[in-house]
Scaffold this motif. Structure first.
Motif, PDB file in Angstrom:
ATOM      1  N   ILE A 356       0.831  -1.206   0.000  1.00 40.32           N
ATOM      2  CA  ILE A 356       0.000   0.000   0.000  1.00 40.32           C
ATOM      3  C   ILE A 356       0.866   1.256   0.000  1.00 40.32           C
ATOM      4  CG2 ILE A 356      -1.680   1.325   1.340  1.00 40.32           C
ATOM      5  CD1 ILE A 356      -2.824  -1.375   2.285  1.00 40.32           C
ATOM      6  N   ALA A 357       1.966   1.231   0.751  1.00 36.30           N
ATOM      7  CA  ALA A 357       2.857   2.393   0.810  1.00 36.30           C
ATOM      8  C   ALA A 357       3.413   2.735  -0.567  1.00 36.30           C
ATOM      9  CB  ALA A 357       3.994   2.135   1.797  1.00 36.30           C
ATOM     10  N   ILE A 358       3.833   1.704  -1.322  1.00 34.55           N
ATOM     11  CA  ILE A 358       4.397   1.931  -2.647  1.00 34.55           C
ATOM     12  C   ILE A 358       3.320   2.376  -3.631  1.00 34.55           C
ATOM     13  CG2 ILE A 358       5.543   0.840  -4.599  1.00 34.55           C
ATOM     14  CD1 ILE A 358       7.386   1.343  -2.256  1.00 34.55           C
ATOM     15  N   VAL A 359       2.168   1.698  -3.610  1.00 32.33           N
ATOM     16  CA  VAL A 359       1.097   2.034  -4.553  1.00 32.33           C
ATOM     17  C   VAL A 359       0.575   3.453  -4.299  1.00 32.33           C
ATOM     18  CG1 VAL A 359      -1.258   1.481  -5.253  1.00 32.33           C
ATOM     19  CG2 VAL A 359       0.414  -0.350  -4.959  1.00 32.33           C
ATOM     20  N   ALA A 360       0.355   3.788  -3.033  1.00 32.64           N
ATOM     21  CA  ALA A 360      -0.139   5.130  -2.707  1.00 32.64           C
ATOM     22  C   ALA A 360       0.848   6.199  -3.162  1.00 32.64           C
ATOM     23  CB  ALA A 360      -0.389   5.238  -1.201  1.00 32.64           C
ATOM     24  N   TYR A 361       2.127   5.939  -2.952  1.00 36.65           N
ATOM     25  CA  TYR A 361       3.159   6.886  -3.390  1.00 36.65           C
ATOM     26  C   TYR A 361       3.185   6.996  -4.915  1.00 36.65           C
ATOM     27  CZ  TYR A 361       7.857   8.464  -4.628  1.00 36.65           C
ATOM     28  OH  TYR A 361       8.918   9.122  -5.194  1.00 36.65           O
ATOM     29  N   ALA A 362       3.132   5.856  -5.594  1.00 40.30           N
ATOM     30  CA  ALA A 362       3.193   5.854  -7.056  1.00 40.30           C
ATOM     31  C   ALA A 362       2.025   6.616  -7.660  1.00 40.30           C
ATOM     32  CB  ALA A 362       3.225   4.417  -7.582  1.00 40.30           C
ATOM     33  N   ILE A 363       0.837   6.439  -7.097  1.00 37.64           N
ATOM     34  CA  ILE A 363      -0.337   7.153  -7.594  1.00 37.64           C
ATOM     35  C   ILE A 363      -0.150   8.662  -7.431  1.00 37.64           C
ATOM     36  CG2 ILE A 363      -2.783   7.597  -7.146  1.00 37.64           C
ATOM     37  CD1 ILE A 363      -3.015   4.607  -6.398  1.00 37.64           C
ATOM     38  N   ALA A 364       0.253   9.072  -6.237  1.00 36.37           N
ATOM     39  CA  ALA A 364       0.394  10.503  -5.962  1.00 36.37           C
ATOM     40  C   ALA A 364       1.449  11.146  -6.849  1.00 36.37           C
ATOM     41  CB  ALA A 364       0.735  10.719  -4.484  1.00 36.37           C
ATOM     42  N   VAL A 365       2.605  10.492  -6.981  1.00 33.85           N
ATOM     43  CA  VAL A 365       3.688  11.069  -7.773  1.00 33.85           C
ATOM     44  C   VAL A 365       3.347  11.031  -9.262  1.00 33.85           C
ATOM     45  CG1 VAL A 365       6.110  10.828  -8.406  1.00 33.85           C
ATOM     46  CG2 VAL A 365       5.413  10.551  -6.033  1.00 33.85           C
ATOM     47  N   SER A 366       2.657   9.982  -9.705  1.00 29.37           N
ATOM     48  CA  SER A 366       2.260   9.909 -11.107  1.00 29.37           C
ATOM     49  C   SER A 366       1.346  11.070 -11.467  1.00 29.37           C
ATOM     50  CB  SER A 366       1.555   8.582 -11.390  1.00 29.37           C
ATOM     51  OG  SER A 366       2.423   7.494 -11.205  1.00 29.37           O
ATOM     52  N   VAL A 367       0.331  11.283 -10.657  1.00 28.73           N
ATOM     53  CA  VAL A 367      -0.596  12.389 -10.917  1.00 28.73           C
ATOM     54  C   VAL A 367       0.120  13.728 -10.765  1.00 28.73           C
ATOM     55  CG1 VAL A 367      -2.743  13.490 -10.194  1.00 28.73           C
ATOM     56  CG2 VAL A 367      -2.570  11.002 -10.201  1.00 28.73           C
ATOM     57  N   GLY A 368       0.928  13.857  -9.712  1.00 34.46           N
ATOM     58  CA  GLY A 368       1.656  15.104  -9.502  1.00 34.46           C
ATOM     59  C   GLY A 368       2.609  15.421 -10.640  1.00 34.46           C
ATOM     60  N   LYS A 369       3.221  14.390 -11.207  1.00 33.65           N
ATOM     61  CA  LYS A 369       4.170  14.610 -12.301  1.00 33.65           C
ATOM     62  C   LYS A 369       3.482  15.103 -13.558  1.00 33.65           C
ATOM     63  CE  LYS A 369       8.124  12.422 -14.550  1.00 33.65           C
ATOM     64  NZ  LYS A 369       8.837  11.158 -14.812  1.00 33.65           N
ATOM     65  N   VAL A 370       2.242  14.662 -13.783  1.00 33.79           N
ATOM     66  CA  VAL A 370       1.479  15.138 -14.942  1.00 33.79           C
ATOM     67  C   VAL A 370       1.313  16.652 -14.887  1.00 33.79           C
ATOM     68  CG1 VAL A 370      -0.788  15.108 -16.046  1.00 33.79           C
ATOM     69  CG2 VAL A 370       0.267  12.962 -15.314  1.00 33.79           C
ATOM     70  N   TYR A 371       0.917  17.161 -13.720  1.00 32.17           N
ATOM     71  CA  TYR A 371       0.688  18.598 -13.594  1.00 32.17           C
ATOM     72  C   TYR A 371       2.002  19.368 -13.432  1.00 32.17           C
ATOM     73  CZ  TYR A 371      -4.188  17.360 -13.220  1.00 32.17           C
ATOM     74  OH  TYR A 371      -5.439  16.868 -13.498  1.00 32.17           O
TER      75      TYR A 371
END
Length: 723
Positions: A356-371
């Protein structure tokens, strides 16, 4: 003369050839003649002194790295951003409230705890996070993962009781102590959140955030698209008001869809109509907001409107009793006191916590990187680990479940004008109001309404290059050395005045492109984007002074009116983005020499070069991410009058660039040369030829869509400035 926005005419034929006469160099002979002087490595004492040295400036830099708010908040542009952030925060706050209620169902805890999870994490991320646009809080994929742990550790069967003390039923006539069950599930969810936070902080301290380099744009596109699809499936059963089991594993989506459609005959028509109507209305209004954003002063807060209208209709028509619609029914008011986690449960959930720690981080950084890519700023992977880790530790103490970001909620925050995390903290304020005061008013709201807000379709990105990126992970060396350095390092080679030559020493692909950009900025000595934005800011100020009569624009430059004291101004704050070329503008001719003394005080980095040569002799491979990034780099430099050339490229490079849609009307093949010397002589010929042209007739059109090059020896340029 040269037309506005055009290229310089070609020099005469006699200037288009050169004769080479030089000795034949062997490596020892070349080294001897050019006096190779390898740098001496620093001693252990020097390295220790550098590491231990502390100054006020360095201390402030360290503080800013741990508290990014110290970086962006002092430069906050109140007049330009505050209204947008307030509007964005109001809309996002209501969406966060609705999604908090919806995602609590996925975690299998009472809906009130979803509101806590939409509130507490934002408080810490506001100070610690590096993304300006993501909306922090629960996300359905992560909520499903947390719910899987909760249901496995606290199933209904664990709380079966007999006698009159039963407070609930599981739908099969078996009595369940729902009060004890919910309390246990909340404790498990909050303990899991606390443990996830600890792991994320450890990952951040150990600098595991380097994995953000491997989140290439196509990979991010595939990940966010898949997540959006899973969001849609997870909320579909709520939109249809169909009860299904909680599936986990590889085929969980398929199982959920199968059972949902098997039970579709039990769908509540009132809920279905309300859900579909909500999705349709929100999509139409958001499209209107996007298409007419330059004519509509304030985006239409459709989420707010839909919620108010739907709640009023549900209450007035009594949809629960008349049509058996599913409504919220009960939302607790106020907060619970903080509680410590149940440490004894750590051993049972450590494996799930890691995932969960890795997936939650990956989701946040993926979306953040788009913007971050869209608005041209950087995401610090290590700091994001720490920010979300501390947010989860903090919120875990207040009975929350794991926080990351949600695609739709972040899209709302950005599309409604959000500029910074001020919008995030305002959205937290809206959730707070819902918790302490407005919860009672939302109780008649149909569940399908807040589920529909989570299930709205997201923009589907192209995945044509996803397979190519996967291949890279296995075939390309993971050497993260930055592939750019000064031309012929450690030799006394003098570059022509105004020309910078850089050499790339490895293949360029998604994993090292960020390092390349950073190294390029440090090597040339300025940031092309910041220079451009600061020039725009200065032009706006100059125009205001001209209107006030304190400055005068003439064909010879900007001059002061006699006897008038000009207003000095600094442009330390950096505009977030460039002017939108679609905004109706009028042209004002202003001639500015940015490298000379101006009659007003401005703080704009000097640009000491007019040409940049990139030696691609060692570049054997470019992926699609590198192609797009290099094209962006060319345009960023050319709009501040720095022409970019390529030299010593390998035979297959042109075909790779063509496949990546690199060439167009502004980026053409005539900027590629066989050798660096060819490029240098071409630049000299262009400069010699253009010296005879009238620089007063040369014009630069400042916009984000055109990037002309002016090869003039004169630094006085006439700008057609759009206001």
């Amino acid at each position: 003369a040269m037309a506005a926005g055009g290229r310089a005419a070609e020099p005469p034929a006699e200037l288009s050839h050169y004769v080479v006469a030089r000795p034949i160099y062997s490596e020892p002979g070349f080294q001897e003649e050019n006096e190779r002087r390898p740098p001496l490595p620093p001693t252990l004492r020097e390295r220790a002194q550098a590491a231990c040295r502390c100054s006020r400036k360095r201390a402030f830099q360290i503080a800013k790295s741990f508290l990014p708010i110290l970086e962006w908040l002092p430069n906050y542009r109140v007049k330009e951003w505050l209204i947008s952030d307030i509007i964005s925060g109001l809309s996002t706050g209501l969406v966060a409230t609705l999604q908090g209620l919806a995602y609590a169902l996925l975690v299998a805890v009472p809906v009130g705890y979803g509101l806590y999870s939409a509130f507490f994490p934002i408080l810490t991320y506001f100070f610690l996070g590096t993304s300006r646009h993501i909306s922090v809080g629960p996300f359905p994929v992560v909520s499903l993962m947390v719910g899987s742990v909760v249901l496995s550790m606290a199933p209904d069967e664990k709380f079966l009781i007999e006698g009159s003390n039963a407070t609930g039923t599981n739908g099969t006539g078996v009595l369940i102590d729902t009060e004890s069950r919910d309390a246990e599930r909340v404790l498990i969810a909050s303990t899991l959140t606390f443990l996830v936070g600890i792991l994320q902080v450890i990952f951040g301290v150990l600098q595991i955030g380097f994995i953000v380099r491997y989140l290439a744009d196509p990979l991010v596109g595939g990940f966010t698209t898949a997540a959006a699809f899973q969001v849609l499936v997870s909320q579909l059963k709520i939109v249809l008001n169909v009860s299904t089991k909680n599936y986990n594993g590889v085929l969980s989506i398929i199982y959920t869809l199968v059972e949902t459609f098997e039970k579709i005959g039990t769908t509540n028509i009132a809920d279905l109509i309300a859900g579909l109507l909500t999705i349709f209305v929100c999509m139409v209004v958001k499209e209107i907001n996007d298409r007419f954003k330059h004519k509509i002063p304030i985006p239409i807060p459709i989420e707010v409107i839909v919620t108010i209208v739907a709640t009023g209709i549900s209450y007035a028509a009594d949809l629960e009793k008349k049509y058996n619609a599913g409504i919220v029914k009960s939302i607790p008011r106020g907060f619970l006191p903080p509680e410590p986690p149940n440490v004894s449960l750590f051993s049972q959930m450590i494996a799930a916590s890691f995932s969960i720690a890795i997936v939650a981080y990956a989701i946040a950084v993926s979306v953040g990187k788009v913007y971050a890519t869209k608005y041209d700023y950087a995401i610090d992977g290590n700091q994001e680990f720490i920010a979300f880790g501390l947010s989860n530790i903090f919120s875990g103490a207040f009975s929350c479940f794991v926080a990351t970001t949600a695609l739709s909620r972040t899209a709302v925050q950005e599309s409604t004008g959000g500029k910074t995390q001020v919008a995030g903290i305002i959205s937290a304020g809206i959730v707070l109001i819902s918790i302490v005061a407005l919860g009672k008013l939302l109780e008649p709201l149909q569940k399908v309404l807040y589920s529909s807000s989570a299930a709205q379709p997201h923009q589907i990105q192209m995945l044509n290059w996803l397979w190519f990126i996967v291949l890279e992970l296995f075939l390309i060396s993971q050497n993260m050395a930055v592939p750019v350095k000064p031309y012929i390092p450690c030799h006394q080679v003098i570059e022509p005045e105004g020309v910078k030559i850089l050499k790339f020493s490895s293949p360029i692909f998604y994993a090292n492109i960020d390092g390349l950009k950073s190294s390029l900025k440090s090597t040339v000595g300025f940031d092309a984007v910041k220079v451009y934005n600061k020039r725009l800011k200065a032009l706006r100020k100059i125009q205001k002074l001209i209107k006030k009569g304190k400055l005068k624009a003439t064909k010879n430059g900007i001059i002061s009116e006699p006897g008038i004291n000009n207003e000095a101004f600094e442009t330390d704050e950096e505009p977030e983005d460039n002017q939108d070329p679609q905004v109706p503008t009028k042209e004002v001719e202003i001639q500015v020499d940015w490298n000379s003394e101006l009659p007003v005080k401005v703080n704009i980095p000097k640009v000491p070069i007019h040409s940049l040569i990139l030696d691609f002799g060692a570049v054997t491979f470019l992926d699609i991410v590198a192609v797009r990034s290099i094209k962006t780099i060319i345009k960023e430099f050319e709009r501040i009058d720095v022409r970019v050339y390529f030299a010593s490229y390998q035979d297959n490079l042109i075909s790779q660039l063509e496949r990546g849609a690199f060439f167009d009307d502004t980026v053409r093949k005539d900027i590629f040369f066989l050798t660096v010397h060819d490029a240098v002589l071409y630049i000299r010929n262009q400069m010699t030829y253009s010296d005879n042209q009238d620089p007063i007739l040369e014009k630069v059109r400042i916009s984000s869509s055109t990037f002309p090059f002016l090869p003039s020896s004169s630094s006085h340029l006439k700008f057609l400035w759009h206001i």
